[in-house]
Write a protein that holds these residues in place. Structure first.
Motif, PDB file in Angstrom:
ATOM      1  N   GLY A  49       0.385   6.307   5.782  1.00  0.00           N
ATOM      2  CA  GLY A  49       0.774   5.001   5.292  1.00  0.00           C
ATOM      3  C   GLY A  49       1.411   5.078   3.920  1.00  0.00           C
ATOM      4  N   CYS A  50       1.282   3.995   3.139  1.00  0.00           N
ATOM      5  CA  CYS A  50       1.848   3.948   1.796  1.00  0.00           C
ATOM      6  C   CYS A  50       1.169   4.987   0.912  1.00  0.00           C
ATOM      7  N   ARG A  51       1.854   5.370  -0.133  1.00  0.00           N
ATOM      8  CA  ARG A  51       1.247   6.299  -1.068  1.00  0.00           C
ATOM      9  C   ARG A  51       0.049   5.639  -1.733  1.00  0.00           C
ATOM     10  N   PRO A  52      -1.017   6.356  -2.014  1.00  0.00           N
ATOM     11  CA  PRO A  52      -2.227   5.746  -2.548  1.00  0.00           C
ATOM     12  C   PRO A  52      -2.022   5.167  -3.942  1.00  0.00           C
ATOM     13  N   ASP A  53      -2.773   4.114  -4.273  1.00  0.00           N
ATOM     14  CA  ASP A  53      -2.770   3.553  -5.609  1.00  0.00           C
ATOM     15  C   ASP A  53      -4.207   3.300  -6.037  1.00  0.00           C
ATOM     16  N   ARG A  54      -4.375   2.591  -7.124  1.00  0.00           N
ATOM     17  CA  ARG A  54      -5.702   2.387  -7.664  1.00  0.00           C
ATOM     18  C   ARG A  54      -6.440   1.222  -7.031  1.00  0.00           C
ATOM     19  N   ASN A  55      -5.807   0.543  -6.113  1.00  0.00           N
ATOM     20  CA  ASN A  55      -6.427  -0.623  -5.499  1.00  0.00           C
ATOM     21  C   ASN A  55      -6.908  -0.268  -4.093  1.00  0.00           C
ATOM     22  N   PRO A  56      -8.206   0.003  -3.925  1.00  0.00           N
ATOM     23  CA  PRO A  56      -8.708   0.381  -2.598  1.00  0.00           C
ATOM     24  C   PRO A  56      -8.762  -0.786  -1.625  1.00  0.00           C
ATOM     25  N   LEU A  57      -8.533  -2.013  -2.111  1.00  0.00           N
ATOM     26  CA  LEU A  57      -8.605  -3.179  -1.237  1.00  0.00           C
ATOM     27  C   LEU A  57      -7.320  -3.402  -0.446  1.00  0.00           C
ATOM     28  N   ARG A  58      -6.248  -2.715  -0.829  1.00  0.00           N
ATOM     29  CA  ARG A  58      -4.974  -2.975  -0.168  1.00  0.00           C
ATOM     30  C   ARG A  58      -5.034  -2.762   1.337  1.00  0.00           C
ATOM     31  N   PRO A  59      -5.552  -1.647   1.854  1.00  0.00           N
ATOM     32  CA  PRO A  59      -5.626  -1.505   3.315  1.00  0.00           C
ATOM     33  C   PRO A  59      -6.456  -2.592   3.981  1.00  0.00           C
ATOM     34  N   ALA A  60      -7.554  -3.000   3.328  1.00  0.00           N
ATOM     35  CA  ALA A  60      -8.406  -4.034   3.907  1.00  0.00           C
ATOM     36  C   ALA A  60      -7.673  -5.373   3.965  1.00  0.00           C
ATOM     37  N   VAL A  61      -6.928  -5.696   2.913  1.00  0.00           N
ATOM     38  CA  VAL A  61      -6.175  -6.953   2.906  1.00  0.00           C
ATOM     39  C   VAL A  61      -5.086  -6.936   3.968  1.00  0.00           C
ATOM     40  N   ALA A  62      -4.380  -5.808   4.088  1.00  0.00           N
ATOM     41  CA  ALA A  62      -3.343  -5.706   5.119  1.00  0.00           C
ATOM     42  C   ALA A  62      -3.938  -5.821   6.516  1.00  0.00           C
ATOM     43  N   ALA A  63      -5.078  -5.166   6.745  1.00  0.00           N
ATOM     44  CA  ALA A  63      -5.737  -5.252   8.052  1.00  0.00           C
ATOM     45  C   ALA A  63      -6.166  -6.683   8.336  1.00  0.00           C
TER      46      ALA A  63
END
Length: 447
Positions: free
Chosen positions: A352-366
């Protein structure tokens, strides 16, 4: 085979895009020519919408008595639909000589009013290639069938070009995107006069562009995502995707999300006022009243819908992979299993996207994807299912194809998959295309 292994090295997105273009061009041309006119799902209504756009009607209207929506279109569309009506939902019937004669002799030029409320509300952008095909057919004095064939081919070429660009730019997400876009259902939609094929391609390209670093890519991605969500308002939750692009500032991300939402609400309000069938508000109001009277029925409906899917062997999943025609042209059960395995394998090995400091991004997208799926079912229950019905009716697997590219924001970043996995992914469309074309030929006979 060794040559293919040599090509499938790291950074294989460009090679997969080239392979996709080869597979898709062959498959879509074959499907467009072999499948009889107006035999893709709702192709008659989509063709009427495209034909009205070809004559400058960007927003359709109610008919003269204030009833359902539509426009003045070529009478040949109705005549073709009548000629091939015996094929619909009758998978053992084949194209016969009278149907062939009708397909090639019905002229264009005569224009009458036609009702097509289910497609009148769609924005014109994804119908432009088909509309050009209709205009070209009129210029060449072609028959109605040949005008539809031109619309099919131009729609296919545009969809393939956009989808190939998406795969080429997808980086390590390209194996999943390649597999998704090579599914029989996707290729079948590419080869039809419909908004769905180009919408799926634009969804893939828009989401891929959103995840890139540069501002122009982000802007174009937001525009494409807006067009996709305008065409299918239940996709509105995808407006959160611009907020998840870590390379842009908060002002740009908020502006992108707001642009998507504004486009959806603006177009929906405009078309609802002009084209919403008069009986629809009453049906929706009665359905909402039944839910308010028995709130627990929501859980009952959800369970019944899921249970029926499981009992019937996941028909929506099979439609997602490929049930062609008027959902009456099925593929072998073994192929559905193999296609599902390859699709899951591609998702497993795609990054997927390159990792960043926000671990919530995958959860929000899902959550956005799940919410969009829920809205599709909710819309079908409110507008299509019987009032107080025990389950959701009318949901089709193709509705979810344009949502799948959003997994780019859900999947973690991964290393490059082994060459053996890439070889399986790159080779599977050979089987997919062969099975698809054979199914169309067996279903209709050589047209």
């Amino acid at each position: 085979m060794p040559r293919l292994l040599h090509l499938l090295r790291p950074k294989t997105a460009g090679h997969l895009a080239f392979l996709f273009a080869c597979y898709a061009l062959f498959a879509t041309i074959a499907i467009a020519v072999i499948m009889p006119p107006l035999q893709a799902a709702d192709e008659g209504a989509h063709a009427a919408r495209a034909e009205s756009i070809a004559h400058g009607v960007l927003i359709d209207q109610r008919n003269a008595d204030g009833g359902t929506a539509g426009a003045v279109v070529s009478q040949g569309l109705s005549e073709l639909d009548a000629a091939f009506l015996p094929l619909k939902f009758h998978p053992f019937r084949k194209v016969d000589a009278p149907m062939r004669a009708a397909a090639t002799t019905i002229p264009t030029g005569r224009r009458v009013w036609m009702d097509f409320p289910n497609t009148a509300i769609y924005p014109p952008v994804f119908y432009v290639p088909a509309a050009i095909g209709f205009r070209l057919g009129a210029f060449l004095h072609a028959s109605e069938w040949h005008s539809i064939l031109l619309g099919r081919l131009l729609t296919a070429f545009a969809s393939i070009a956009v989808a190939s660009a998406a795969i080429a730019l997808a980086g390590r997400f390209s194996p999943f995107l390649f597999t998704l876009l090579c599914l029989p259902m996707t290729l079948g939609l590419f080869a039809a006069v419909s908004q769905d094929g180009l919408m799926i391609g634009c969804s893939a390209l828009g989401i891929v562009l959103l995840a890139r670093e540069k501002r122009p890519a982000f802007i174009v991605g937001c525009v494409l995502l807006t067009a996709v969500a305008m065409a299918r308002p239940p996709y509105l939750p995808l407006c959160v995707l611009p907020l998840l692009v870590s390379s842009r500032c908060w002002i740009e991300r908020a502006a992108g999300a707001g642009f998507v939402a504004a486009g959806v609400f603006g177009w929906t309000a405009l078309t609802a006022r002009l084209t919403l069938p008069p009986e629809a508000p009453a049906h929706i109001a009665a359905q909402l009243a039944a839910i308010r009277q028995h709130p627990a029925s929501v859980l009952h409906v959800a369970w019944n819908t899921l249970h029926l899917e499981l009992v019937n062997g996941l028909p929506v999943g099979r439609e997602f992979i490929g049930v062609l025609g008027w959902l009456d042209t099925t593929l072998p059960n073994l192929f559905y299993a193999l296609a599902g395995i390859v699709l899951l394998t591609a998702a497993t090995w795609s990054g997927g996207c390159r990792p960043d400091r926000n671990p919530l991004r995958p959860a929000v997208a899902a959550l956005a994807i799940v919410t969009a799926i829920g809205l599709i079912y909710a819309a079908q229950y409110l507008d299509w299912s019987p009032i107080g019905g025990p389950r959701v009716e009318g949901v089709q697997g193709r509705y979810f194809l344009a949502l799948a590219p959003a997994l780019l924001f859900v999947l973690p970043k991964r290393t490059v998959p082994p060459r053996a996995i890439l070889l399986v992914i790159a080779s599977f469309p050979l089987l997919s295309v062969a099975v698809t074309i054979r199914a169309v030929i067996v279903r209709y006979g050589v047209f």
